[in-house]
Scaffold this motif. Sequence first.
Motif, mmCIF file in Angstrom:
data_model
loop_
_atom_site.group_PDB
_atom_site.id
_atom_site.type_symbol
_atom_site.label_atom_id
_atom_site.label_comp_id
_atom_site.label_asym_id
_atom_site.label_seq_id
_atom_site.Cartn_x
_atom_site.Cartn_y
_atom_site.Cartn_z
ATOM 1 N N SER A 393 63.770 12.669 4.243
ATOM 2 C CA SER A 393 64.921 13.132 3.585
ATOM 3 C C SER A 393 65.528 11.550 3.354
ATOM 4 N N ARG A 394 66.450 11.214 2.486
ATOM 5 C CA ARG A 394 66.757 10.044 1.827
ATOM 6 C C ARG A 394 67.053 9.203 2.982
ATOM 7 N N PRO A 395 67.689 9.521 3.994
ATOM 8 C CA PRO A 395 68.090 8.495 5.072
ATOM 9 C C PRO A 395 66.939 8.010 5.662
ATOM 10 N N ASP A 396 65.952 8.778 5.850
ATOM 11 C CA ASP A 396 64.603 8.538 6.499
ATOM 12 C C ASP A 396 63.294 7.792 5.713
ATOM 13 N N VAL A 397 63.702 7.675 4.242
ATOM 14 C CA VAL A 397 62.360 7.007 3.590
ATOM 15 C C VAL A 397 62.159 5.337 4.365
ATOM 16 N N PRO A 398 60.843 5.501 4.532
ATOM 17 C CA PRO A 398 60.184 4.401 4.863
ATOM 18 C C PRO A 398 60.574 3.167 3.996
ATOM 19 N N GLY A 399 60.608 1.986 4.760
ATOM 20 C CA GLY A 399 61.028 1.066 3.744
ATOM 21 C C GLY A 399 59.527 0.631 3.049
ATOM 22 N N ASP A 400 58.491 0.789 3.424
ATOM 23 C CA ASP A 400 57.334 0.464 2.722
ATOM 24 C C ASP A 400 56.993 1.215 1.489
ATOM 25 N N ILE A 401 57.702 2.233 1.475
ATOM 26 C CA ILE A 401 57.568 3.224 0.138
ATOM 27 C C ILE A 401 58.632 2.635 -0.693
ATOM 28 N N LEU A 402 59.978 2.306 -0.407
ATOM 29 C CA LEU A 402 60.787 1.365 -1.116
ATOM 30 C C LEU A 402 60.216 0.182 -1.798
ATOM 31 N N SER A 403 59.404 -0.514 -0.933
ATOM 32 C CA SER A 403 58.740 -1.835 -1.369
ATOM 33 C C SER A 403 57.609 -1.454 -2.438
ATOM 34 N N ASN A 404 56.939 -0.574 -2.526
ATOM 35 C CA ASN A 404 56.141 0.050 -3.292
ATOM 36 C C ASN A 404 54.480 -0.492 -2.572
ATOM 37 N N THR A 405 54.679 -0.517 -1.279
ATOM 38 C CA THR A 405 53.540 -0.721 -0.651
ATOM 39 C C THR A 405 53.312 0.073 0.591
ATOM 40 N N PRO A 406 53.051 1.666 0.144
ATOM 41 C CA PRO A 406 53.091 2.692 1.327
ATOM 42 C C PRO A 406 52.102 2.390 2.361
ATOM 43 N N THR A 407 52.493 2.703 3.484
ATOM 44 C CA THR A 407 51.413 2.464 4.742
ATOM 45 C C THR A 407 51.379 3.679 5.240
ATOM 46 N N SER A 409 49.799 5.015 7.581
ATOM 47 C CA SER A 409 49.562 5.034 9.167
ATOM 48 C C SER A 409 50.953 4.549 9.910
ATOM 49 N N GLY A 410 51.951 4.186 9.366
ATOM 50 C CA GLY A 410 52.960 3.908 10.023
ATOM 51 C C GLY A 410 54.171 5.143 9.712
ATOM 52 N N TRP A 411 53.581 5.957 9.292
ATOM 53 C CA TRP A 411 54.737 7.230 8.914
ATOM 54 C C TRP A 411 54.850 8.296 10.082
ATOM 55 N N GLY A 412 54.031 8.167 11.052
ATOM 56 C CA GLY A 412 54.027 9.240 12.101
ATOM 57 C C GLY A 412 53.299 10.211 11.568
ATOM 58 N N THR A 413 53.300 11.478 12.107
ATOM 59 C CA THR A 413 52.421 12.629 11.984
ATOM 60 C C THR A 413 52.704 13.046 10.783
ATOM 61 N N PRO A 414 51.650 13.514 9.744
ATOM 62 C CA PRO A 414 52.077 14.103 8.542
ATOM 63 C C PRO A 414 52.613 15.492 8.871
ATOM 64 N N LEU A 415 53.376 16.024 7.864
ATOM 65 C CA LEU A 415 54.043 17.419 8.079
ATOM 66 C C LEU A 415 52.791 18.230 8.093
ATOM 67 N N VAL A 416 51.840 18.077 7.411
ATOM 68 C CA VAL A 416 50.538 19.022 7.401
ATOM 69 C C VAL A 416 49.619 18.261 7.217
ATOM 70 N N SER A 417 48.318 17.968 8.090
ATOM 71 C CA SER A 417 47.184 17.406 7.706
ATOM 72 C C SER A 417 46.097 18.266 7.856
ATOM 73 N N ILE A 418 45.354 18.411 6.339
ATOM 74 C CA ILE A 418 44.299 19.380 6.276
ATOM 75 C C ILE A 418 42.999 18.607 6.514
ATOM 76 N N PRO A 419 42.120 18.647 7.564
ATOM 77 C CA PRO A 419 40.891 17.914 7.525
ATOM 78 C C PRO A 419 39.779 18.582 6.632
ATOM 79 N N ASN A 420 38.766 17.965 6.509
ATOM 80 C CA ASN A 420 37.472 18.398 5.764
ATOM 81 C C ASN A 420 36.486 18.985 6.561
ATOM 82 N N TRP A 421 36.961 19.436 7.899
ATOM 83 C CA TRP A 421 35.847 20.119 8.695
ATOM 84 C C TRP A 421 35.356 21.388 8.139
#
Length: 495
Positions: A393-407, A409-421
């Motif tokens: 949500s707007r108040p929670d957008v990470p600074g690295d997204i705003l600086s266009n250097t998305p990281t 690994s620092g965003w916490g657990t994904p909403l959904v993570s589908i592995p290749n198993w």
Amino acid sequence: MKRTPSSSWKKRSDPVTAYYGYQKSVTGSCGSVSADTDFVVGLPKDYVTSEFTDNCGAQVTVALASDSSKSISATVADTCDCAPGAIYLSIAAFEALSGGSLDEGVLNVTWEFDFNAPAVDIAPPSSSIDATDIAPSTSVAVPTISSSAVPIISSSAAEETTSFVPETTSIETPTSTSSYTAPASTGGTSSDGWTNTQYLTGNALFDAFNFDTGAADNAGAANYVGRDSGLVYTDGDGNAVIAVDTTEYVGLRNSVRMVSAEQLDVGFMMIVDIKAMPAGCGMWPAIWLNGACDAGWPACGEIDLVEGVNLYTQNVVSIHTDGGCSVPSTLTSLANAVLKVPTTLSCDANVDPASCGWNDNSEVSYGAPFNAAGGGVYAVSVTEAGIDFFFFSRPDVPGDILSNTPTPSGWGTPLVSIPNWECNIGQHFQKLNIIINTNLAGTFGEGVWHGTGNGQTVSCADQTGFGSAFEYVTQNGHAFNSPWVIKSLGIYKQN
């Protein structure tokens, strides 16, 4: 010199239907921009088109079929892209005949050219208006195409009205090529190794897409139109606005479906920063990726990043494939999302198209609450290791997204993570086009019209008083003034 209409065109003694249409600063077929207070009329294509303008400026007398003493004089200024014989009137002209109200929606009228009245000069204004550059005057205003007024048809009648009903369940992606060149990266490489390869804003976003045209798939009430329709434009803040036509009564409602000119294969991340999205009963907006291959859907995969209908407040993310791709049972119980069909782990959409979809637990991830929060950011990464979905949500957008250097690994657990198993990502997801569209009603919206869920507490049937989504969409144009407002769309590749 203006050509005098032939005697066979002098009078339409048989009653025809007259609709009304808002002008909204859109140039009509005659090349002029009219106001709602002007007395103007749009005639069928037999009488005026953008290529045939001989009758532009002619005066027409329009009378009620039930009482010919009630009549008005209006100037020919546009085409009515309507049912055969029907016309449309400006708001002022319609109200003058109806007694000051728009409630009737349509009038039965007769009309004739007035040969005794001088033609009106309606040449284009000296400073022409390009509908794609019209910015909203208050918050987000939607430019309306007045010439798109078409007759009301119920969902039952739609089966017999072939000119307005989808004939197929899919839309061909345009074969025309795009001359678009991706802009230079505006960010460096993040510590996770993601480098920006495309960063699309405003008109550059539109340049990177082709526009489908024609009746929508999935039995939708949308009629997709091109970039020149006036429904896509850049607002005063440089955001890309993608709207829906608000003509009150239509057969199918004009909307937009954009398909990216370029295709993506495994090894990318897409981040979309959205200020507002379409929201309301009858809406079915989505941002998704669809594989384009000879085997057809869903052989090359589908990934839904943003999707919902009606008054949902919780977004739905999903993947769809053919056979051989499943998700592990661990994805039936997540901290921030709920698997919609927990009894089915296969993502084979040929067996169950509702499988492998998750409801976001956040009630500001979609619809009106999302808009009220100032929007937010959606992201999906697609690599050989798996597919990860994120929402902020707007108040929670990470600074690295705003600086266009998305990281990530620092965003916490994904909403959904589908592995290749149990799903070979590279095999099941290929040649992915990005699609941004607003379908209307359709199988999804109609299917839950009488229901609740995903944060919606009152059904749209109860909210609107309409028994079907299709009927509501085609008879309530004023309700569809909630467009996409997209700040940016970025594509990243990992080193």
